[in-house]
Design an enzyme around this catalytic site. Structure first.
Site, PDB file in Angstrom:
ATOM      1  N   TYR A  15      25.173 -11.950 -29.500  1.00 56.97           N
ATOM      2  CA  TYR A  15      25.168 -13.399 -29.665  1.00 56.97           C
ATOM      3  C   TYR A  15      26.453 -14.119 -29.276  1.00 56.97           C
ATOM      4  O   TYR A  15      26.448 -15.327 -29.111  1.00 56.97           O
ATOM      5  CB  TYR A  15      24.855 -13.744 -31.133  1.00 56.97           C
ATOM      6  CG  TYR A  15      23.520 -13.214 -31.569  1.00 56.97           C
ATOM      7  CD1 TYR A  15      22.345 -13.763 -31.074  1.00 56.97           C
ATOM      8  CD2 TYR A  15      23.435 -12.146 -32.449  1.00 56.97           C
ATOM      9  CE1 TYR A  15      21.115 -13.267 -31.451  1.00 56.97           C
ATOM     10  CE2 TYR A  15      22.202 -11.643 -32.839  1.00 56.97           C
ATOM     11  CZ  TYR A  15      21.050 -12.218 -32.332  1.00 56.97           C
ATOM     12  OH  TYR A  15      19.836 -11.714 -32.708  1.00 56.97           O
ATOM     13  N   ARG A  72       8.660  -8.918 -29.501  1.00 55.85           N
ATOM     14  CA  ARG A  72       9.540  -8.239 -28.548  1.00 55.85           C
ATOM     15  C   ARG A  72       9.856  -6.852 -29.099  1.00 55.85           C
ATOM     16  O   ARG A  72      10.347  -6.724 -30.218  1.00 55.85           O
ATOM     17  CB  ARG A  72      10.832  -9.028 -28.371  1.00 55.85           C
ATOM     18  CG  ARG A  72      11.638  -8.645 -27.130  1.00 55.85           C
ATOM     19  CD  ARG A  72      13.053  -9.189 -27.185  1.00 55.85           C
ATOM     20  NE  ARG A  72      13.887  -8.339 -28.033  1.00 55.85           N
ATOM     21  CZ  ARG A  72      14.628  -8.791 -29.049  1.00 55.85           C
ATOM     22  NH1 ARG A  72      14.640 -10.075 -29.352  1.00 55.85           N
ATOM     23  NH2 ARG A  72      15.360  -7.954 -29.759  1.00 55.85           N
ATOM     24  N   GLU A 129      20.546 -13.667 -41.092  1.00 59.40           N
ATOM     25  CA  GLU A 129      20.434 -14.154 -39.714  1.00 59.40           C
ATOM     26  C   GLU A 129      20.378 -15.684 -39.615  1.00 59.40           C
ATOM     27  O   GLU A 129      20.040 -16.219 -38.553  1.00 59.40           O
ATOM     28  CB  GLU A 129      19.191 -13.542 -39.061  1.00 59.40           C
ATOM     29  CG  GLU A 129      19.262 -12.035 -38.948  1.00 59.40           C
ATOM     30  CD  GLU A 129      18.061 -11.459 -38.231  1.00 59.40           C
ATOM     31  OE1 GLU A 129      17.962 -11.658 -37.005  1.00 59.40           O
ATOM     32  OE2 GLU A 129      17.235 -10.817 -38.877  1.00 59.40           O
ATOM     33  N   ASP A 135      11.929  -3.261 -28.895  1.00 56.20           N
ATOM     34  CA  ASP A 135      13.156  -2.630 -28.414  1.00 56.20           C
ATOM     35  C   ASP A 135      12.911  -1.133 -28.268  1.00 56.20           C
ATOM     36  O   ASP A 135      12.281  -0.512 -29.138  1.00 56.20           O
ATOM     37  CB  ASP A 135      14.303  -2.866 -29.401  1.00 56.20           C
ATOM     38  CG  ASP A 135      14.624  -4.345 -29.562  1.00 56.20           C
ATOM     39  OD1 ASP A 135      14.357  -5.110 -28.620  1.00 56.20           O
ATOM     40  OD2 ASP A 135      15.140  -4.733 -30.630  1.00 56.20           O
ATOM     41  N   ASN A 138      10.061  -6.957 -33.012  1.00 52.77           N
ATOM     42  CA  ASN A 138      10.523  -8.238 -33.558  1.00 52.77           C
ATOM     43  C   ASN A 138       9.384  -9.243 -33.450  1.00 52.77           C
ATOM     44  O   ASN A 138       8.901  -9.508 -32.348  1.00 52.77           O
ATOM     45  CB  ASN A 138      11.724  -8.753 -32.762  1.00 52.77           C
ATOM     46  CG  ASN A 138      12.866  -7.752 -32.758  1.00 52.77           C
ATOM     47  OD1 ASN A 138      13.590  -7.637 -33.722  1.00 52.77           O
ATOM     48  ND2 ASN A 138      13.007  -7.003 -31.667  1.00 52.77           N
ATOM     49  N   SER A 185      19.083  -8.292 -36.125  1.00 48.22           N
ATOM     50  CA  SER A 185      20.310  -8.729 -35.438  1.00 48.22           C
ATOM     51  C   SER A 185      21.471  -7.752 -35.581  1.00 48.22           C
ATOM     52  O   SER A 185      22.628  -8.139 -35.573  1.00 48.22           O
ATOM     53  CB  SER A 185      20.754 -10.116 -35.945  1.00 48.22           C
ATOM     54  OG  SER A 185      19.860 -11.090 -35.494  1.00 48.22           O
ATOM     55  N   GLY A 192      14.624 -13.989 -31.104  1.00 56.92           N
ATOM     56  CA  GLY A 192      15.607 -15.044 -30.900  1.00 56.92           C
ATOM     57  C   GLY A 192      15.230 -15.957 -29.748  1.00 56.92           C
ATOM     58  O   GLY A 192      14.590 -15.546 -28.784  1.00 56.92           O
ATOM     59  N   GLU A 239      11.787  -0.701 -32.609  1.00 56.38           N
ATOM     60  CA  GLU A 239      11.272  -1.683 -33.554  1.00 56.38           C
ATOM     61  C   GLU A 239      10.532  -2.792 -32.818  1.00 56.38           C
ATOM     62  O   GLU A 239      10.638  -2.934 -31.597  1.00 56.38           O
ATOM     63  CB  GLU A 239      12.402  -2.289 -34.386  1.00 56.38           C
ATOM     64  CG  GLU A 239      13.430  -3.058 -33.589  1.00 56.38           C
ATOM     65  CD  GLU A 239      14.523  -3.652 -34.490  1.00 56.38           C
ATOM     66  OE1 GLU A 239      14.252  -4.689 -35.119  1.00 56.38           O
ATOM     67  OE2 GLU A 239      15.616  -3.068 -34.554  1.00 56.38           O
TER      68      GLU A 239
END
Length: 326
Positions: free
Chosen positions: A223, A262, A21, A264, A280, A153, A284, A278
């Site tokens: 992205y 964060r 990443e 998901d 994070n 990612s 990002g 998951e």
């Protein structure tokens, strides 16, 4: 809430690193660096792939903003190094970072406390034979999601629709991690929800609903392209949004996260039940990233968010102020 910028001292924005990443991390770090400098912070870029972390101590850095993603930045290793150096940093500590990076361990923790996550099978390093792989769709049904246990990612992730595609999907995931996670595919809405704070003070930001072309939220759609839609407000019923926020804060606290994170999730279309995918711990911070979008919807600018996270920098069990006094 005003922050004494001078009291923050000399700040290193850790970006780049050695994980898959790296390109995303460089984008995140550049955004954070510019935001902090615009607020008067004495911030400097620092790439651990090119420099020795010991330089942080030698050059008098008072705290670090971790904008690294993936291995070596989000998995507890750099956090442990900063603990030993005594330099406070943003985000979760060693244990929470290490556990959250490992999707299998994360699921085990959540399931132990009764939180909902899709059914799964782990294929360890010695379990990639055709016979072992063929048992996965039997157990989980099709389609199935195949991904590395410790990567982010959307690297190495495949949605498998038939038995014949399993071997290739496992081989791809194994290029990133010998442990491969196979996960039941939940059909429904994809959402993400950021959290700020620690312990009882942790609060969820607004839920973001993600609409990617053909439901394929991969690296390109995360992205690069601009054809993924991020719905804020989410458009979900208020009670549903509140329930997602409740589950996400619980999931965050259970892992021992702090600073920010964060989660998901997928909301199953058939019964609207949310499933955690998951957590994070170093999300990002690019122009496409979801924590800044959610924070902006809650009235917090990108610059204010960066400053807030930096002000919360700490060491395991100690705040930055306490660390400075040692």
């Amino acid at each position: 809430m005003s922050t004494d910028v001078k009291a923050l001292g000399k700040v290193a924005v850790l970006m780049g690193g050695t994980s898959a990443e790296r390109p995303v991390s460089l984008m995140s770090g550049q955004g954070v660096l510019e935001a902090l400098r615009s607020q008067g912070v004495d911030a400097h870029p620092f790439d651990p792939a090119e420099r020795d972390l010991g330089d942080l101590k030698r050059e008098g850095f008072a705290r670090c903003f971790i904008a690294l993603h993936g291995r070596g930045g989000e998995d507890g290793t750099v956090q442990g190094a900063l603990e030993l150096l005594g330099i406070p940093y943003t985000g979760s500590g060693v244990m929470a970072s290490a556990v959250a990076m490992d999707k299998v361990m994360t699921k085990r923790v959540w399931l132990a406390e009764g939180l909902p996550t899709p059914q799964w099978r782990r294929l360890g390093a010695g379990q990639h034979s055709l016979e072992a792989i063929r048992t996965v769709p039997d157990a989980l049904g099709l389609p199935v999601i195949v991904k590395p246990a410790r990567e982010g990612s959307s690297f190495g992730v495949t949605r498998v629709n038939g038995y014949s595609d399993m071997k290739e999907a496992v081989s791809l995931a194994a290029q990133y991690d010998p442990d491969v996670l196979c996960e039941e595919f939940i059909i429904g809405d994809e959402v993400t929800c950021p959290v700020l704070g620690e312990g009882d003070a942790a609060v969820a930001l607004p839920v973001v609903r993600i609409q990617a072309p053909d439901g394929n939220y991969d690296f390109e759609h995360k992205y690069v392209s601009n054809d993924t839609r991020y719905l804020l407000p989410s458009g979900l019923p208020e009670a549903e949004e509140r329930e997602i926020q409740r589950i996400v804060v619980q999931a965050y606290r259970l892992l021992g996260c702090r600073g920010w994170g964060r989660a998901d999730l997928m909301i199953r279309a058939s019964d609207r039940k949310p499933f955690l995918l998951e957590m994070n711990t170093s999300p990002g911070m690019t122009s496409h990233s979801l924590v800044p979008k959610s924070a902006a919807h809650a009235g917090m600018s990108y610059e204010a968010l960066c400053l807030h996270l930096l002000a919360q920098a700490s060491l395991d069990g100690r705040s930055a102020a306490e660390a400075a006094g040692h």
